[in-house]
Design a protein around this motif. Structure first.
Motif, PDB file in Angstrom:
ATOM      1  N   ALA A   1       0.832  -1.205   0.000  1.00 60.68           N
ATOM      2  CA  ALA A   1       0.000   0.000   0.000  1.00 60.68           C
ATOM      3  C   ALA A   1       0.865   1.254   0.000  1.00 60.68           C
ATOM      4  O   ALA A   1       2.056   1.230   0.330  1.00 60.68           O
ATOM      5  CB  ALA A   1      -0.915   0.010   1.221  1.00 60.68           C
ATOM      6  N   THR A   2       0.242   2.362  -0.374  1.00 57.56           N
ATOM      7  CA  THR A   2       0.854   3.682  -0.249  1.00 57.56           C
ATOM      8  C   THR A   2       0.323   4.309   1.032  1.00 57.56           C
ATOM      9  O   THR A   2      -0.897   4.370   1.241  1.00 57.56           O
ATOM     10  CB  THR A   2       0.510   4.571  -1.452  1.00 57.56           C
ATOM     11  N   VAL A   3       1.236   4.765   1.897  1.00 59.47           N
ATOM     12  CA  VAL A   3       0.828   5.289   3.200  1.00 59.47           C
ATOM     13  C   VAL A   3       1.501   6.627   3.472  1.00 59.47           C
ATOM     14  O   VAL A   3       2.482   7.009   2.814  1.00 59.47           O
ATOM     15  CB  VAL A   3       1.185   4.303   4.343  1.00 59.47           C
ATOM     16  N   SER A   4       0.969   7.325   4.473  1.00 59.98           N
ATOM     17  CA  SER A   4       1.589   8.538   4.994  1.00 59.98           C
ATOM     18  C   SER A   4       1.988   8.277   6.444  1.00 59.98           C
ATOM     19  O   SER A   4       1.201   7.738   7.219  1.00 59.98           O
ATOM     20  CB  SER A   4       0.614   9.714   4.921  1.00 59.98           C
ATOM     21  N   ILE A   5       3.212   8.672   6.802  1.00 62.08           N
ATOM     22  CA  ILE A   5       3.754   8.411   8.137  1.00 62.08           C
ATOM     23  C   ILE A   5       4.310   9.708   8.707  1.00 62.08           C
ATOM     24  O   ILE A   5       5.118  10.382   8.051  1.00 62.08           O
ATOM     25  CB  ILE A   5       4.876   7.351   8.090  1.00 62.08           C
ATOM     26  N   ASN A   6       3.881  10.061   9.894  1.00 58.70           N
ATOM     27  CA  ASN A   6       4.456  11.205  10.595  1.00 58.70           C
ATOM     28  C   ASN A   6       5.590  10.719  11.501  1.00 58.70           C
ATOM     29  O   ASN A   6       5.432   9.726  12.215  1.00 58.70           O
ATOM     30  CB  ASN A   6       3.403  11.920  11.436  1.00 58.70           C
ATOM     31  N   VAL A   7       6.722  11.439  11.466  1.00 53.39           N
ATOM     32  CA  VAL A   7       7.872  11.063  12.288  1.00 53.39           C
ATOM     33  C   VAL A   7       8.148  12.157  13.315  1.00 53.39           C
ATOM     34  O   VAL A   7       7.900  13.335  13.085  1.00 53.39           O
ATOM     35  CB  VAL A   7       9.128  10.823  11.425  1.00 53.39           C
ATOM     36  N   GLN A   8       8.640  11.719  14.473  1.00 48.64           N
ATOM     37  CA  GLN A   8       8.854  12.641  15.587  1.00 48.64           C
ATOM     38  C   GLN A   8       9.988  13.623  15.312  1.00 48.64           C
ATOM     39  O   GLN A   8       9.938  14.779  15.713  1.00 48.64           O
ATOM     40  CB  GLN A   8       9.148  11.841  16.850  1.00 48.64           C
ATOM     41  N   GLN A   9      11.029  13.158  14.612  1.00 49.53           N
ATOM     42  CA  GLN A   9      12.153  14.010  14.236  1.00 49.53           C
ATOM     43  C   GLN A   9      12.337  13.940  12.729  1.00 49.53           C
ATOM     44  O   GLN A   9      12.096  12.896  12.118  1.00 49.53           O
ATOM     45  CB  GLN A   9      13.434  13.542  14.935  1.00 49.53           C
ATOM     46  N   PRO A  10      12.764  15.029  12.102  1.00 52.61           N
ATOM     47  CA  PRO A  10      12.888  15.025  10.639  1.00 52.61           C
ATOM     48  C   PRO A  10      13.923  14.026  10.143  1.00 52.61           C
ATOM     49  O   PRO A  10      14.967  13.811  10.766  1.00 52.61           O
ATOM     50  CB  PRO A  10      13.302  16.467  10.312  1.00 52.61           C
ATOM     51  N   LEU A  11      13.625  13.413   8.999  1.00 54.12           N
ATOM     52  CA  LEU A  11      14.543  12.474   8.355  1.00 54.12           C
ATOM     53  C   LEU A  11      15.210  13.155   7.170  1.00 54.12           C
ATOM     54  O   LEU A  11      14.547  13.842   6.384  1.00 54.12           O
ATOM     55  CB  LEU A  11      13.796  11.248   7.840  1.00 54.12           C
ATOM     56  N   ALA A  12      16.511  12.967   7.028  1.00 51.95           N
ATOM     57  CA  ALA A  12      17.232  13.402   5.828  1.00 51.95           C
ATOM     58  C   ALA A  12      17.198  12.231   4.857  1.00 51.95           C
ATOM     59  O   ALA A  12      17.929  11.251   5.023  1.00 51.95           O
ATOM     60  CB  ALA A  12      18.661  13.798   6.173  1.00 51.95           C
ATOM     61  N   ALA A  13      16.328  12.316   3.868  1.00 53.37           N
ATOM     62  CA  ALA A  13      16.057  11.161   3.018  1.00 53.37           C
ATOM     63  C   ALA A  13      16.008  11.556   1.550  1.00 53.37           C
ATOM     64  O   ALA A  13      16.003  12.733   1.193  1.00 53.37           O
ATOM     65  CB  ALA A  13      14.735  10.508   3.431  1.00 53.37           C
ATOM     66  N   ASP A  14      15.970  10.531   0.695  1.00 53.13           N
ATOM     67  CA  ASP A  14      15.835  10.702  -0.746  1.00 53.13           C
ATOM     68  C   ASP A  14      14.738   9.777  -1.240  1.00 53.13           C
ATOM     69  O   ASP A  14      14.333   8.841  -0.536  1.00 53.13           O
ATOM     70  CB  ASP A  14      17.144  10.370  -1.459  1.00 53.13           C
ATOM     71  N   ALA A  15      14.273  10.026  -2.444  1.00 49.42           N
ATOM     72  CA  ALA A  15      13.331   9.099  -3.062  1.00 49.42           C
ATOM     73  C   ALA A  15      14.036   7.771  -3.315  1.00 49.42           C
ATOM     74  O   ALA A  15      15.214   7.745  -3.696  1.00 49.42           O
ATOM     75  CB  ALA A  15      12.804   9.673  -4.368  1.00 49.42           C
ATOM     76  N   TYR A  16      13.334   6.665  -3.095  1.00 52.28           N
ATOM     77  CA  TYR A  16      13.922   5.338  -3.298  1.00 52.28           C
ATOM     78  C   TYR A  16      14.413   5.177  -4.729  1.00 52.28           C
ATOM     79  O   TYR A  16      15.440   4.535  -4.964  1.00 52.28           O
ATOM     80  CB  TYR A  16      12.897   4.263  -2.964  1.00 52.28           C
ATOM     81  N   ASP A  17      13.702   5.764  -5.690  1.00 53.17           N
ATOM     82  CA  ASP A  17      14.102   5.665  -7.087  1.00 53.17           C
ATOM     83  C   ASP A  17      15.460   6.310  -7.330  1.00 53.17           C
ATOM     84  O   ASP A  17      16.171   5.937  -8.266  1.00 53.17           O
ATOM     85  CB  ASP A  17      13.063   6.349  -7.991  1.00 53.17           C
ATOM     86  N   ALA A  18      15.833   7.293  -6.496  1.00 54.08           N
ATOM     87  CA  ALA A  18      17.094   8.008  -6.684  1.00 54.08           C
ATOM     88  C   ALA A  18      18.247   7.322  -5.963  1.00 54.08           C
ATOM     89  O   ALA A  18      19.294   7.055  -6.549  1.00 54.08           O
ATOM     90  CB  ALA A  18      16.949   9.457  -6.214  1.00 54.08           C
ATOM     91  N   ILE A  19      18.075   7.050  -4.667  1.00 51.77           N
ATOM     92  CA  ILE A  19      19.124   6.414  -3.868  1.00 51.77           C
ATOM     93  C   ILE A  19      18.464   5.370  -2.975  1.00 51.77           C
ATOM     94  O   ILE A  19      17.705   5.710  -2.063  1.00 51.77           O
ATOM     95  CB  ILE A  19      19.886   7.443  -3.008  1.00 51.77           C
ATOM     96  N   ARG A  20      18.751   4.112  -3.225  1.00 51.31           N
ATOM     97  CA  ARG A  20      18.110   3.027  -2.475  1.00 51.31           C
ATOM     98  C   ARG A  20      18.343   3.139  -0.970  1.00 51.31           C
ATOM     99  O   ARG A  20      17.421   3.023  -0.175  1.00 51.31           O
ATOM    100  CB  ARG A  20      18.647   1.675  -2.953  1.00 51.31           C
ATOM    101  N   ALA A  21      19.605   3.357  -0.589  1.00 58.24           N
ATOM    102  CA  ALA A  21      19.969   3.285   0.835  1.00 58.24           C
ATOM    103  C   ALA A  21      19.259   4.335   1.664  1.00 58.24           C
ATOM    104  O   ALA A  21      18.858   4.075   2.803  1.00 58.24           O
ATOM    105  CB  ALA A  21      21.482   3.425   0.995  1.00 58.24           C
ATOM    106  N   THR A  22      19.105   5.545   1.145  1.00 55.54           N
ATOM    107  CA  THR A  22      18.472   6.628   1.901  1.00 55.54           C
ATOM    108  C   THR A  22      17.005   6.811   1.521  1.00 55.54           C
ATOM    109  O   THR A  22      16.352   7.723   2.015  1.00 55.54           O
ATOM    110  CB  THR A  22      19.229   7.955   1.699  1.00 55.54           C
ATOM    111  N   GLY A  23      16.504   5.928   0.669  1.00 59.10           N
ATOM    112  CA  GLY A  23      15.091   5.981   0.297  1.00 59.10           C
ATOM    113  C   GLY A  23      14.301   4.814   0.844  1.00 59.10           C
ATOM    114  O   GLY A  23      13.125   4.640   0.532  1.00 59.10           O
ATOM    115  N   SER A  24      14.943   3.990   1.686  1.00 61.82           N
ATOM    116  CA  SER A  24      14.267   2.819   2.241  1.00 61.82           C
ATOM    117  C   SER A  24      14.269   2.881   3.760  1.00 61.82           C
ATOM    118  O   SER A  24      15.107   3.547   4.371  1.00 61.82           O
ATOM    119  CB  SER A  24      14.963   1.536   1.770  1.00 61.82           C
ATOM    120  N   PHE A  25      13.332   2.158   4.361  1.00 63.05           N
ATOM    121  CA  PHE A  25      13.236   2.115   5.816  1.00 63.05           C
ATOM    122  C   PHE A  25      12.461   0.872   6.230  1.00 63.05           C
ATOM    123  O   PHE A  25      11.865   0.183   5.386  1.00 63.05           O
ATOM    124  CB  PHE A  25      12.529   3.372   6.360  1.00 63.05           C
ATOM    125  N   ILE A  26      12.464   0.592   7.517  1.00 63.47           N
ATOM    126  CA  ILE A  26      11.606  -0.445   8.072  1.00 63.47           C
ATOM    127  C   ILE A  26      10.833   0.133   9.247  1.00 63.47           C
ATOM    128  O   ILE A  26      11.272   1.106   9.878  1.00 63.47           O
ATOM    129  CB  ILE A  26      12.406  -1.689   8.536  1.00 63.47           C
TER     130      ILE A  26
END
Length: 440
Positions: free
Chosen positions: A398-423
Motif C-alpha cells: 500500500a501507499t501510506v503517509s507516516i508522521n515522524v517525531q524528528q525530521p529524516l534526511a532522506a531521498d526518493a527510493y528511485d534516486a538512492i536506495r539506501a536513503t530511500g528505504s526504511f523499516i
C-alpha cells in the motif's frame, strides 16, 4: 589501484559497471527454486566435494534412488529439510571465469514473503520461477499465473530490481512442449507490461535434469536463446550509487582515550552514495551545520577520496555537534528533510496495522518514533489497480503517509536506495512489521 578499481568496478559510457552480480530466486511454493540454485552450483563446479558428500548422505532427501537432492545445498534448516520447503533466506557465493555471483534463495510460501523482501532488497536481478505443472491453461487460450508469482514480481518492481528472468521450470513434465512455454511467457509478458517491467528475459528449463541451466541439452531445439548462466554472465549492472550526491549516515562518534594531548573526534560510518574528498564542504542534517573534511581515516591509513560502499571515519576542521543518526551530505546537494513520509510499504507482520499505535521507523542509522496517519491506496496484486483502504494485513502492499517525531534526511527510493528505504518496528515486540520505499 584506486578504491574503485579495488571493488571490481569498470567505467563504461560514463557509468560505473560492477563485475559482481547479486540475484535472487522467487516464485511460488515448490517451483524448484532451491533445486535450480543447487543445479547452478553443481554444474558450474561451485560446490566442494565435502558439501556434495554431506547432501548425498542427508536423511531428508526428496529424490529417488542415489540421485543427489541439490535443493539441500541451500535448504539448511532442519525444518526446511523435514517439510521440503524454504523458510529462511540462504546466501551462496560462486564465480565463473566471467563473473562473481551472490545468490539469495528466498521462500515461496506466502507467510514468508518478508524473507523474500529481505533477499530482494539488495538484488540486481530476480529469477521468477514458474512451474508449468501448476499454471492453469484454460481452454480459451488464457493462462492463470499463480498469486505468489504476481506478488513477487510486484515486489521486484517496487524495489526497482533492474533485470527480471522468467524461468519456466519443469518443462520435462510437459514433454518440453513449446506451445505450453509460449502461452506461459505470453501471459507473463502481459502482466509485466501492467507492472511496468522493462527488462524481462524468458528461459525454458528443467532444474532437476539441468536443461538450459548451465548446459543447453538436446530436449528443446526450438529454443535458441542463452542458458541461464550465460544470461547471468551477460547482464549489465551499473553502480549508480557512485554517481549520486554524497550520503554518509553517522553510525558512531569516535573519541580518543582521553590520555592524549591532541584531540580526536571522528565520525564513523559507511558511504551510502557518492564520493567524499579531503577539503569537501559538507552539510550535517538535520541541524544544517556545515563543515570541511580534514581527513578520511581507515584501518589502512588515510585516504584522499572514499566512494560508495566504503566504511570510513571522517574528521572535520570544525567542532560540530554531531551524533549517531545524523546525515553528512554534499553541501550543494543535500537530502530532503521530511516530517511526513509518503511511501510504498509491504506489510510483513501477522498483526495488522493499528493506526492508533506508535512504531519505530529505522532509516539508515537513525531510529525515530513514527505513526501511520493514513493508508492512501491498497494495491491489488492481480489487477495492479489501487483502491482506497483503511487497514493493512500480512503481505498487503500500500501507499501510506507516516508522521515522524524528528525530521529524516532522506531521498526518493528511485534516486538512492539506501536513503530511500526504511523499516517499521513494533515498539513492544521489536519485530519488523513493514518495509518501505520513500516516494518524493
Amino acid at each position: 589501484m584506486n578504491a574503485v578499481a579495488d571493488q571490481g568496478l569498470n567505467h563504461t559510457a560514463g557509468k560505473t559497471e560492477r563485475g559482481l552480480l547479486r540475484f535472487i530466486t522467487a516464485g511460488s511454493v515448490d517451483d524448484g527454486k532451491s533445486t535450480l540454485i543447487g543445479r547452478l552450483l553443481f554444474d558450474s563446479k561451485g560446490i566442494f566435494a565435502d558439501q556434495l558428500d554431506a547432501i548425498s548422505r542427508a536423511k531428508h532427501k526428496r529424490t529417488v534412488g542415489d540421485t543427489v537432492d541439490l535443493s539441500l545445498l541451500t535448504d539448511g534448516l532442519e525444518a526446511e529439510r523435514e517439510q521440503g520447503i524454504t523458510i529462511d533466506v540462504a546466501y551462496r557465493y560462486f564465480a565463473t571465469p566471467k563473473r562473481k555471483f551472490i545468490i539469495a534463495d528466498t521462500p515461496g510460501h506466502e507467510q514468508y514473503t518478508r524473507n523474500m523482501v529481505t533477499g530482494a532488497s539488495t538484488a540486481d536481478a530476480v529469477i521468477i520461477l514458474v512451474d508449468v505443472s501448476k499454471v492453469k491453461l484454460n481452454d480459451d487460450g488464457s493462462v492463470e499465473l499463480l498469486t505468489q508469482t504476481k506478488r513477487h514480481s510486484t515486489i521486484a518492481r517496487l524495489l526497482r530490481i533492474e533485470h527480471v528472468i522468467v524461468a519456466v521450470n519443469k518443462m520435462d513434465l510437459v514433454d518440453y512442449d513449446k506451445t505450453v512455454y509460449d502461452r506461459i511467457v505470453g501471459a507473463y509478458n502481459d502482466f509485466a507490461k501492467q507492472l511496468g517491467l522493462a527488462d524481462v528475459h524468458a528461459i525454458p528449463m528443467s532444474a532437476l535434469v539441468g536443461d538450459n541451466v548451465v548446459t543447453a541439452g538436446d530436449k528443446m531445439p526450438w529454443y535458441q536463446g542463452p542458458t541461464l548462466i550465460s544470461l547471468l554472465e551477460s547482464l549489465s549492472v551499473y553502480d549508480d550509487a557512485h554517481d549520486e550526491p554524497l550520503r554518509f549516515p553517522v553510525q558512531l562518534v569516535a573519541r580518543h582515550n582521553g590520555h592524549e594531548a591532541n584531540d580526536f573526534r571522528g565520525y564513523m560510518g559507511r558511504v551510502e552514495s557518492g564520493k567524499v574528498r579531503k577539503g569537501d564542504k559538507l552539510v550535517v542534517q538535520p541541524s544544517g551545520q556545515t563543515g570541511t573534511v580534514k581527513d578520511i581515516v581507515t584501518l589502512d591509513g588515510s585516504l584522499d577520496v572514499a566512494t560508495a560502499g566504503q566504511s570510513i571515519t571522517v574528521l572535520l576542521d570544525e567542532y560540530l555537534d554531531i551524533s549517531r543518526g545524523d546525515m553528512m551530505a554534499a553541501a550543494d546537494r543535500p537530502a530532503t528533510q521530511l516530517k511526513t513520509v509518503n511511501a510504498d510499504v509491504c506489510w510483513l507482520s501477522e498483526e495488522p496495522l493499528d493506526m492508533r499505535r506508535r512504531y519505530w521507523l529505522k532509516h539508515t542509522t537513525k531510529q525515530v518514533a513514527a505513526k501511520v496517519t493514513k493508508v492512501d491506496t491498497l494495491l491489488d496484486i492481480n489487477t495492479q489497480e489501487r483502491r482506497p483502504a483503511d487497514a493493512l494485513k500480512l503481505n498487503d502492499i500500500a501507499t501510506v503517509s507516516i508522521n515522524v517525531q524528528q525530521p529524516l534526511a532522506a531521498d526518493a527510493y528511485d534516486a538512492i536506495r539506501a536513503t530511500g528505504s526504511f523499516i517499521l518496528i513494533d515498539e513492544v515486540t521489536h519485530q519488523t512489521v513493514a518495509a518501505g520505499m520513500i516516494r518524493i
